[in-house]
Design an enzyme around this catalytic site. Structure first.
Site, PDB file in Angstrom:
ATOM      1  N   TYR A 151       8.410   2.198   3.296  1.00 55.11           N
ATOM      2  CA  TYR A 151       8.355   3.659   3.303  1.00 55.11           C
ATOM      3  C   TYR A 151       7.153   4.074   4.124  1.00 55.11           C
ATOM      4  CZ  TYR A 151       7.840   8.448   1.527  1.00 55.11           C
ATOM      5  OH  TYR A 151       7.714   9.814   1.424  1.00 55.11           O
ATOM      6  N   ASP A 248       0.336   0.476   8.828  1.00 59.44           N
ATOM      7  CA  ASP A 248       0.381   1.629   7.925  1.00 59.44           C
ATOM      8  C   ASP A 248      -0.389   1.257   6.664  1.00 59.44           C
ATOM      9  OD1 ASP A 248       0.848   3.687   6.223  1.00 59.44           O
ATOM     10  OD2 ASP A 248       3.001   3.804   6.583  1.00 59.44           O
ATOM     11  N   LYS A 276      -4.099   8.595   1.199  1.00 59.88           N
ATOM     12  CA  LYS A 276      -4.345   8.257  -0.206  1.00 59.88           C
ATOM     13  C   LYS A 276      -5.820   8.002  -0.508  1.00 59.88           C
ATOM     14  CE  LYS A 276       0.395   7.234  -1.066  1.00 59.88           C
ATOM     15  NZ  LYS A 276       1.256   7.603  -2.147  1.00 59.88           N
TER      16      LYS A 276
HETATM   17  C1  LIG Z   1       2.910   3.037   3.274  1.00 58.79           C
HETATM   18  C2  LIG Z   1       3.043   4.531   3.197  1.00 58.79           C
HETATM   19  N1  LIG Z   1       3.006   5.254   4.328  1.00 58.79           N
HETATM   20  C3  LIG Z   1       3.089   6.597   4.312  1.00 58.79           C
HETATM   21  C4  LIG Z   1       3.247   7.293   3.131  1.00 58.79           C
HETATM   22  C5  LIG Z   1       3.345   8.779   3.144  1.00 58.79           C
HETATM   23  O1  LIG Z   1       2.171   9.336   2.636  1.00 58.79           O
HETATM   24  P1  LIG Z   1       2.157  10.819   2.030  1.00 58.79           P
HETATM   25  O2  LIG Z   1       2.907  10.768   0.743  1.00 58.79           O
HETATM   26  O3  LIG Z   1       0.704  11.136   1.857  1.00 58.79           O
HETATM   27  O4  LIG Z   1       2.806  11.698   3.046  1.00 58.79           O
HETATM   28  C6  LIG Z   1       3.286   6.575   1.928  1.00 58.79           C
HETATM   29  C7  LIG Z   1       3.436   7.287   0.640  1.00 58.79           C
HETATM   30  O5  LIG Z   1       3.581   6.729  -0.407  1.00 58.79           O
HETATM   31  C8  LIG Z   1       3.203   5.156   1.969  1.00 58.79           C
HETATM   32  O6  LIG Z   1       3.282   4.434   0.831  1.00 58.79           O
END
Ligand SMILES: Cc1ncc(COP(=O)(O)O)c(C=O)c1O
Length: 419
Positions: A151, A248, A276
């Protein structure tokens, strides 16, 4: 799930009532869709401090939701709150330059070896969007490789093949209403598959591959530690073929090590996406990376956002970086995480429960894929005063102390005994 259809007696009646009321004004009664999957229903909370959360019935819980990742320092860390309180009366939101922009950036870059510059944004989703745009602009190519189960945010162009994937490399859309054309440039490969990655990246130029984006622990795909050979294959596969590697680190950043997965597993990407934990519970995110890639924002690549780099969030970022830089922080976090895991394992062994929990750094997974079994366990743990994500993941923070760890083991033993 309709709250009025609740068949189980809930240990949190005030939350159930609050959810019913919330649904009349807020779509779905939750502010982020996945929260609706909490069992037996979403919990509504009144207060949180350190590792603890109090719900609307006044019941105290040991919290491993950690706001779905950001609370690596626990709730309301005093140093973070102090920094925010100090900036608030002076400078709330100028929409102009301010010192916090570079002070926080310097603190972040000091934590992440190899990162030369950054761009501020508000959420992980935004950071990923900016990173992929930079990669496409830099390489002049269109395709992006992602992995099954990963994700990277909810935008149309990467929200694919997370919970389901049709065989092959084509992306499977995740939601109704998604623009199917937005997925045409995604190439989806199996995670940790060294051979496939090598083969595909060998043809990166011919296949028009601008970037590979990887969540190094596949946090939404069941939490999987990366095979170091896989990360090496990604780096080597991108090198010399004009493809950028985007790590990521929205989940792993400042959590699995101060310098995130890049530091823990010794891989240096071209771009990092962070969110986060970066702001200790305030809304902010960043793309970090090579100066030549990031600096394209001064050369025709758009990066915008009204709230980007706002002083309140950046005060939180700088303070979070300061606390995390204290010697011994990550050693203690690892130790606590291991104790939590060991406690759950002991509780499972004592009750004969078929549970195979494991961890990657301070992220634990119960290793349960059977949704009804997981939902039942989450409900029982709610009764016993322990909160975890509906996916069976648990985020340990620096605020989880000996007492919290002990309470967790006791709660698991009781819950598993009735599971
Ligand atoms: C690996 C990863 N990338 C991107 C995101 C997206 O982040 P946000 O919820 O702050 O938009 C998440 C969200 O859980 C994530 O786990």
């Amino acid at each position: 799930m309709n709250p009025t259809d609740q068949l189980v007696a809930t240990p949190a009646p005030a939350s159930l009532a609050a959810w019913e009321r919330c649904r009349r004004s807020v779509g779905g009664g939750v502010s982020s869709g996945q929260r609706a999957t909490a069992a037996p229903h979403p919990l509504f909370v009144d207060r949180a401090a350190g590792a603890l959360v109090w719900d609307l019935d006044g019941r105290e819980h040991v919290d491993y939701v950690g706001a779905w990742g950001p609370m690596v320092l626990g709730h309301s860390h005093p140093v973070v709150l102090e920094a925010v309180a100090a900036v608030l009366p002076r400078l709330q939101m100028p929409g102009m330059g301010h010192r916090g922009e570079y002070e926080a950036a310097e603190a972040v870059l000091a934590a992440v070896p190899g990162a030369e510059r950054l761009l501020w944004s508000n959420s992980g989703t935004e950071a990923v969007q900016v990173a992929l745009r930079l990669a496409r602009a830099f390489t002049g190519r269109n395709k992006v490789v992602k992995f099954v189960g990963a994700y990277h945010g909810w935008h149309d162009s990467v929200y694919a093949s997370v919970t389901r994937h049709e065989p092959g490399e084509r992306a499977t859309a995740q939601t109704r209403g998604q623009n199917p054309h937005a997925l045409e440039d995604l190439v989806v490969l199996p995670f940790n598959d060294v051979e496939r990655v090598r083969a595909v990246l060998a043809e990166a130029a011919e296949r028009d591959i601008a970037a590979v984006i990887v969540d190094p622990v596949l946090s939404s795909g069941g939490l999987v530690a990366p095979d170091p050979e896989f990360l090496r294959a990604l780096r080597e596969g991108c090198d010399g073929r004009g493809t950028l590697l985007v790590l990521d680190e929205v989940i792993t950043g400042f959590r699995v090590a101060r310098g995130g997965a890049a530091e823990r597993w010794g891989v240096t990407p071209d771009l990092w996406t962070c969110g986060k934990a970066i702001a200790g519970g305030f809304a902010h995110s960043a793309v970090l990376g090579r100066a030549d890639v990031i600096d394209q924002v001064s050369d025709g690549v758009t990066h915008s956002g009204t709230y980007n780099g706002n002083p309140v969030a950046l005060a939180a970022v700088e303070a979070t970086m300061r606390v995390l830089a204290e010697p011994g922080t990550y050693e203690r976090l690892e130790e606590t995480s291991e104790q939590v895991l060991a406690g759950i394992r002991r509780a499972a062994a004592a009750t004969g429960a078929d549970l195979r929990p494991y961890r990657v750094g301070s992220i634990l997974s119960l290793g349960l894929t059977d949704r009804p079994a997981l939902a039942r366990l989450q409900s029982l743990l709610l009764e016993e005063g322990v909160l975890l994500l509906p996916t069976g993941k648990m985020f340990v923070s620096t605020a989880h102390d000996r007492a919290a760890v002990q309470r967790t083991e006791t709660a698991f033993a009781r819950a598993l005994g009735r599971w």
